[in-house]
Design an enzyme around this catalytic site. Structure first.
Site, PDB file in Angstrom:
ATOM      1  N   GLU A 459       5.186 -18.344   8.748  1.00 21.54           N
ATOM      2  CA  GLU A 459       5.780 -17.056   9.087  1.00 21.54           C
ATOM      3  C   GLU A 459       5.887 -16.948  10.608  1.00 21.54           C
ATOM      4  O   GLU A 459       6.917 -17.253  11.163  1.00 21.54           O
ATOM      5  CB  GLU A 459       4.960 -15.919   8.474  1.00 21.54           C
ATOM      6  CG  GLU A 459       5.676 -14.587   8.587  1.00 21.54           C
ATOM      7  CD  GLU A 459       5.269 -13.589   7.517  1.00 21.54           C
ATOM      8  OE1 GLU A 459       4.465 -13.904   6.649  1.00 21.54           O
ATOM      9  OE2 GLU A 459       5.796 -12.463   7.571  1.00 21.54           O
ATOM     10  N   TRP A 523       8.502   0.115  12.183  1.00 15.02           N
ATOM     11  CA  TRP A 523       8.912  -1.239  12.579  1.00 15.02           C
ATOM     12  C   TRP A 523      10.074  -1.100  13.575  1.00 15.02           C
ATOM     13  O   TRP A 523       9.926  -1.394  14.754  1.00 15.02           O
ATOM     14  CB  TRP A 523       9.272  -2.070  11.337  1.00 15.02           C
ATOM     15  CG  TRP A 523       8.088  -2.788  10.766  1.00 15.02           C
ATOM     16  CD1 TRP A 523       7.844  -4.130  10.838  1.00 15.02           C
ATOM     17  CD2 TRP A 523       6.962  -2.235  10.060  1.00 15.02           C
ATOM     18  NE1 TRP A 523       6.644  -4.439  10.231  1.00 15.02           N
ATOM     19  CE2 TRP A 523       6.087  -3.300   9.754  1.00 15.02           C
ATOM     20  CE3 TRP A 523       6.595  -0.953   9.678  1.00 15.02           C
ATOM     21  CZ2 TRP A 523       4.881  -3.098   9.065  1.00 15.02           C
ATOM     22  CZ3 TRP A 523       5.404  -0.753   8.990  1.00 15.02           C
ATOM     23  CH2 TRP A 523       4.571  -1.818   8.705  1.00 15.02           C
ATOM     24  N   GLU A 735      -5.651  -9.860   8.714  1.00 17.29           N
ATOM     25  CA  GLU A 735      -4.494  -9.105   8.232  1.00 17.29           C
ATOM     26  C   GLU A 735      -4.919  -8.047   7.220  1.00 17.29           C
ATOM     27  O   GLU A 735      -4.481  -6.909   7.269  1.00 17.29           O
ATOM     28  CB  GLU A 735      -3.513 -10.069   7.560  1.00 17.29           C
ATOM     29  CG  GLU A 735      -2.305  -9.357   6.962  1.00 17.29           C
ATOM     30  CD  GLU A 735      -1.267 -10.330   6.455  1.00 17.29           C
ATOM     31  OE1 GLU A 735      -1.646 -11.445   6.051  1.00 17.29           O
ATOM     32  OE2 GLU A 735      -0.070  -9.971   6.459  1.00 17.29           O
ATOM     33  N   HIS A 756      -4.266 -11.550  12.639  1.00 10.79           N
ATOM     34  CA  HIS A 756      -3.192 -10.565  12.713  1.00 10.79           C
ATOM     35  C   HIS A 756      -3.666  -9.491  13.688  1.00 10.79           C
ATOM     36  O   HIS A 756      -4.709  -8.898  13.467  1.00 10.79           O
ATOM     37  CB  HIS A 756      -3.032  -9.922  11.336  1.00 10.79           C
ATOM     38  CG  HIS A 756      -1.756 -10.237  10.646  1.00 10.79           C
ATOM     39  ND1 HIS A 756      -1.458 -11.486  10.196  1.00 10.79           N
ATOM     40  CD2 HIS A 756      -0.699  -9.443  10.294  1.00 10.79           C
ATOM     41  CE1 HIS A 756      -0.265 -11.461   9.604  1.00 10.79           C
ATOM     42  NE2 HIS A 756       0.216 -10.229   9.661  1.00 10.79           N
TER      43      HIS A 756
HETATM   44  C1  BGC Z   1       3.741  -9.691   8.094  1.00  8.91           C
HETATM   45  C2  BGC Z   1       3.351  -8.364   8.653  1.00  8.91           C
HETATM   46  C3  BGC Z   1       4.584  -7.521   8.660  1.00  8.91           C
HETATM   47  C4  BGC Z   1       4.861  -7.266   7.213  1.00  8.91           C
HETATM   48  C5  BGC Z   1       5.923  -6.272   6.931  1.00  8.91           C
HETATM   49  C6  BGC Z   1       4.129  -9.484   6.670  1.00  8.91           C
HETATM   50  O1  BGC Z   1       4.534 -10.644   6.058  1.00  8.91           O
HETATM   51  O2  BGC Z   1       2.752 -10.643   8.236  1.00  8.91           O
HETATM   52  O3  BGC Z   1       2.467  -8.320   9.630  1.00  8.91           O
HETATM   53  O4  BGC Z   1       4.618  -6.449   9.482  1.00  8.91           O
HETATM   54  O5  BGC Z   1       5.073  -8.482   6.522  1.00  8.91           O
HETATM   55  O6  BGC Z   1       6.422  -6.360   5.677  1.00  8.91           O
END
Ligand code: BGC
Length: 953
Positions: A459, A523, A735, A756
């Site tokens: 990612e 976001w 995370e 994270h």
């Molecule tokens: C990420 C996050 C992100 C989120 C939003 C994830 O896969 O790791 O930190 O903000 O998706 O959907």
């Protein structure tokens, strides 16, 4: 005249937004810092002197400006170099001498002066390219400008042009690519010279996306371009460029991918391949490679570098017999090895952040193999560190090491964008101190060219929501203005291409993911919030000017979505992402309605846009967005808040947003703060918020008078909490609250990272409110020092290298006395508000105060089964006593009681125990009865001035 025994020193000015002498702009802003022993020093005027072409010009600027001051000279011409010095005068009549001079080189090219062609083998495989040129005379200066669609490094006459990594970094390549500039004068020699480039794919060829949908986003083969400007003493200039006459051959790097790792075969090395005398007659001629039609622009952020090497802490043998190295710290970078063995022998290195059942836990990496392989040349001792990948890891499994393994021959290289460290927080509370270190490591791991969500799995993307919440913390810990400005350029480019929508990830390389170009609250709001943070922390008004249109466009897009109700409810949202009560596989299903989150952010963005308009002197815009913000606030209140201060989602994040964003006032706000406290307590002071609420919930509590609840929440160690991962040995922020479950197994969810930064954003509150070091005016020109004493801490302090100089604040308890300290940099002031309510206005220098604040403990009346649940949970000892009493008879019942009890006021302890056997009830009664009825700490403390509110027992 400067008074005797005092000195006023001004440092060499900073030119532009980084410490690099190369500037991207003909009129870079200037900043300077003064240090002095004179108290309360304020600048009255400044002399700035520029020496260019052998002549010096001086200008006088009146006033106290010293941060990002507008360039006062004639613009720099492309390629021009100059030296700048500064001298300051104090309002008190003091003066400094001239500072040392700072060098500036206008690294940018004139328009139409970029002639280099993008060249390469035409294939994705890593390769080497080289070209030669002749020098006919004495070179006064040689500037090398280079870039790639891919990742590259460049050598001149077999010497690296610089020490940076993974050049040119990641930008939205379809519109923007960085140009690296280096002064290579020292490496030029008379006669024949050579340039050599190693070219790999980097981000350009990476396969982005999830599961089997992952694919390349950018098309075409990697390509590099370089342009060398040779300025001779006689005034003539030669330009050397990459073109079709250059040659290429395969590299010893057999394959390289950021996610998959690097494979290197030392048997394929070609010593001296970038030296002038090397015979490249069996190399192939390069192709001119089709690349996006972009003129490279000078890199405006610091480069990525190897920042630190760390030794192996432990060598483990796993249950299955594998050798695993533990570096003691989850970090981002790669392994450096020193190895001797037979030609053709291959060593394999596999990376992971955690162990599970004693073996490497690679499942969370998903499709990232994170595996490096080195095949030995057999030529004595060999050194290798992969250069074309990076991994997020603490553990490395070493396979097939030739001969006995020697940990001293292995180290971990930590890499990230090379920003100056500018802040820290310290406390004697060991777990909290480790949490803060984890936050710092989370930033280090995820500030690698762009701000990413995580650095390890397949990612590593520029998720806008994550940096939106973390930006204030980041801006305290490191000098990241230039870094975030650079990324914001891409946000704006992506937003323009997406019809005004700031996408959820930037660069937006996952078009296969539904909703990439949908507006998503918290976001997409990064486009208003991150620039506002850079203004608040660095006084960067230029970024406000650059982002203003993007801010208004974003707010207008959301307004159109919200429609006449002004409630933003009808679209894809992540909401309070990763609320611990959401189902693990559906992290968006939080307790707080997504419409509440979205509408609160709509308000926030409209308000920030209004404020920005006002700052930029755009009055009509300021009125328009202020009015919009006011109407959104009204719509929010009428739709989501009852008159007596309850929210439609009766969940902590909902209250937190309303309080911290200023959507409620007066009694309603206080009622909501009280309700928030009740909810936090009801959950047993465990975390109940996700990405949106967690960073600011402590602000909501402390600004409504609930510091005790914030203290309990902060120092909680049961899962979910900030400190639970610390008790599980975390060395970065996770995370998920439970990325590692209590039994040591990895959270089974598809999305489980151990690095994270988002949930570490609480550190901003530690800096601002607990240590008490906050900016009241941009760049800390006026500092607010208002520490909040937390019951569970004995001390807290923070330092921050502000754009004006070093600031500090903190406190320490000694019995009932609390000692406060502050250091205020010259040319700034501070408003100090101590817990007693006293207020001081102070200038630069070191200040201390003492106040009496007996440790906060409640006078305890006798407790029993009829005591209120709220009373029990608020009394740590009583809560422990109850749990231990149940545990002594039935462990699993104790566990259920701990996990499921809702600690509501107005309910009695016997209620959650009503089905418990009498033996348990008796044990609980007995344990409570045995508690002292007033707190022993209070009894022992020598109280010079008893607080009437606390006496009476
Ligand atoms: C990420 C996050 C992100 C989120 C939003 C994830 O896969 O790791 O930190 O903000 O998706 O959907």
């Amino acid at each position: 005249m400067t008074p005797e025994n005092h000195t006023v020193n001004v440092h060499a000015p900073r030119i532009g937004w980084t410490d690099d002498p190369f500037v991207t702009n003909p009129c870079p802003p200037l900043s300077w810092k003064t240090t002095t022993t004179l108290p309360s020093w304020m600048q009255a005027a400044t002399d700035l002197a520029i020496t260019r072409d052998g002549t010096t010009a001086t200008v006088r600027i009146d006033g106290s400006e010293s941060v990002l001051v507008t360039w006062p000279f004639a613009p720099l011409k492309p390629g021009e170099s100059a030296r700048i010095r500064v001298r300051v005068y104090g309002k008190d009549g003091s003066a400094s001498s001239w500072s040392p001079s700072a060098e500036v080189i206008a690294g940018f090219l004139p328009p139409d002066a970029w002639h280099a062609r993008f060249i390469g083998s035409g294939s994705e495989a890593p390769h080497l390219v080289r070209g030669t040129f002749d020098v006919h005379g004495t070179v006064r200066r040689a500037l090398l400008r280079s870039t790639a669609f891919g990742a590259y490094d460049i050598r001149i006459n077999d010497i690296p042009a610089d020490d940076s990594e993974l050049k040119p970094g990641w930008t939205s390549y379809q519109w923007r690519v960085n140009l690296d500039v280096a002064d290579v004068t020292a490496h030029i020699r008379p006669g024949r010279n050579a340039l050599g480039i190693t070219l790999t794919g980097g981000w350009y060829t990476e396969r982005f996306g999830f599961r089997d949908a992952a694919c390349r986003f950018y098309e075409g083969a990697p390509a590099a371009a370089a342009q060398l400007t040779l300025e001779y003493e006689d005034g003539t200039v030669d330009t050397v460029i990459t073109d079709e006459r250059w040659r290429w051959t395969r590299a010893p790097v057999v394959s390289a991918s950021l996610y998959q790792g690097e494979i290197y075969d030392a048997r394929l090395q070609t010593p001296g391949w970038s030296s002038p005398s090397f015979d490249d007659s069996d190399w192939d001629t390069v192709q001119i490679v089709a690349v996006p039609e972009v003129t490279p622009s000078m890199r405006s952020l610091p480069p990525v570098r190897v920042i630190e090497h760390r030794a192996v802490e432990r060598v483990l043998t796993t249950p299955s017999g594998k050798t695993v190295l533990d570096f003691g710290q989850n970090l981002v970078g790669r392994i450096r090895i020193r190895v001797t063995g037979e030609r053709g022998h291959t060593v394999t290195l596999r990376h992971a952040e955690v162990l599970e059942h004693g073996e490497l836990g690679t499942r969370p990496l998903r499709n990232a193999a994170a595996t490096d392989r080195y095949t030995l040349s057999g030529d004595g001792e060999e050194f290798w560190e992969p250069k074309w990948t990076f991994h997020g890891f603490r553990y490395v499994e070493v396979d097939n090491w030739p001969g006995p393994f020697t940990p001293e021959h292995v180290s971990a290289a930590v890499i990230h964008t090379d920003m100056a460290r500018t802040g820290d927080f310290t406390t004697s509370h060991a777990l909290l101190q480790r949490l803060h270190e984890n936050v710092v490591w989370g930033m280090r791991g995820n500030f690698l060219s762009i701000p990413t969500d995580c650095p390890q799995r397949d990612e590593r993307l520029g998720w806008t929501g994550d940096i939106q919440v973390f930006a204030p913390t980041a801006a305290f810990l490191y000098d990241c203005d230039a870094f975030l400005r650079s990324w914001l350029e891409d946000v704006m480019l992506e937003q323009r291409a997406a019809g005004g929508i700031a996408p959820m990830v930037v660069p937006a390389v996952i078009p296969q993911v539904p909703g990439l170009f949908e507006p998503i609250a918290a976001w997409g709001d990064a486009i208003t919030i991150v620039p506002a943070v850079l203004w608040e922390r660095f006084a960067d008004d230029d970024i406000l000017k650059r982002s203003f249109d993007a801010m208004t466009t974003w707010v207008d897009v959301v307004e159109a979505r919200a429609g006449s109700t002004l409630l933003w409810e009808e679209s894809l949202q992540f909401g309070d992402w990763l609320d611990p009560d959401a189902p693990p596989e559906r992290p968006g299903e939080a307790k707080t309605d997504a419409g509440i989150v979205a509408t609160a952010y709509f308000f926030r963005s409209a308000e920030l846009t209004a404020k920005t308009a006002a700052l930029l002197g755009r009055e009509a815009d300021a009125r328009h967005y202020a009015d919009l913000a006011e109407r959104i606030a009204r719509a929010f209140r009428s739709a989501y808040i009852t008159p007596r201060g309850r929210m439609m989602s009766d969940a902590p994040t909902a209250y937190t947003l309303a309080i911290v964003f200023g959507l409620v006032h007066g009694e309603q706000r206080q009622a909501m703060g009280n309700r928030l406290r009740d909810l936090v307590r009801s959950a047993g002071y465990r975390i109940t918020t996700g990405f949106v609420g967690t960073p600011i919930i402590c602000d909501a509590l402390t600004t409504t008078g609930h510091a005790a609840a914030a203290s309990r929440l902060l120092t909680q160690t049961e899962c979910p909490s900030w400190l639970y991962p610390v008790t599980m040995g975390a060395t970065t922020v996770w995370e998920r609250w439970d990325s590692m479950l209590e039994d040591g197994s990895i959270n089974p969810g598809q999305m489980t990272s151990f690095n994270h930064y988002a949930l570490g954003a609480v550190a901003d509150w530690l800096h601002r409110s607990v240590a008490g070091l906050a900016p009241l005016e941009p760049a800390y020109r006026v500092i607010r020092i208002a520490p909040i004493l937390l019951d569970d801490l004995d001390d807290a302090s923070a330092w921050h290298e502000t754009p004006y100089g070093r600031a500090r604040a903190g406190w320490r308890r000694e019995g009932a006395k609390v000692y406060f300290h502050a250091e205020i940099p010259p040319n700034t002031q501070a408003i100090v508000e101590l817990p007693s309510g006293t207020r001081h206005e102070v200038g630069s220098g070191v200040h201390t105060w003492v106040e009496v604040h007996p440790p906060n403990s409640l006078p305890r009346s006798p407790l029993n089964l009829r005591s209120s649940l709220a009373t029990i949970i608020d009394d740590r000892q009583a809560h422990e006593a109850v749990l231990n009493a149940i545990r002594s008879i039935d462990e699993s019942r104790a566990e259920t009681f701990r996990r499921t009890t809702r600690w509501r006021p107005g309910r009695e302890l016997r209620e959650p125990l009503d089905k418990a056997p009498v033996t348990i009830l008796a044990a609980v009664e007995q344990a409570l009865a045995a508690l002292p009825t007033c707190d022993p700490v209070v009894q022992q403390a020598a109280l010079p001035a008893p607080d009437p509110a606390r006496s009476g027992h």
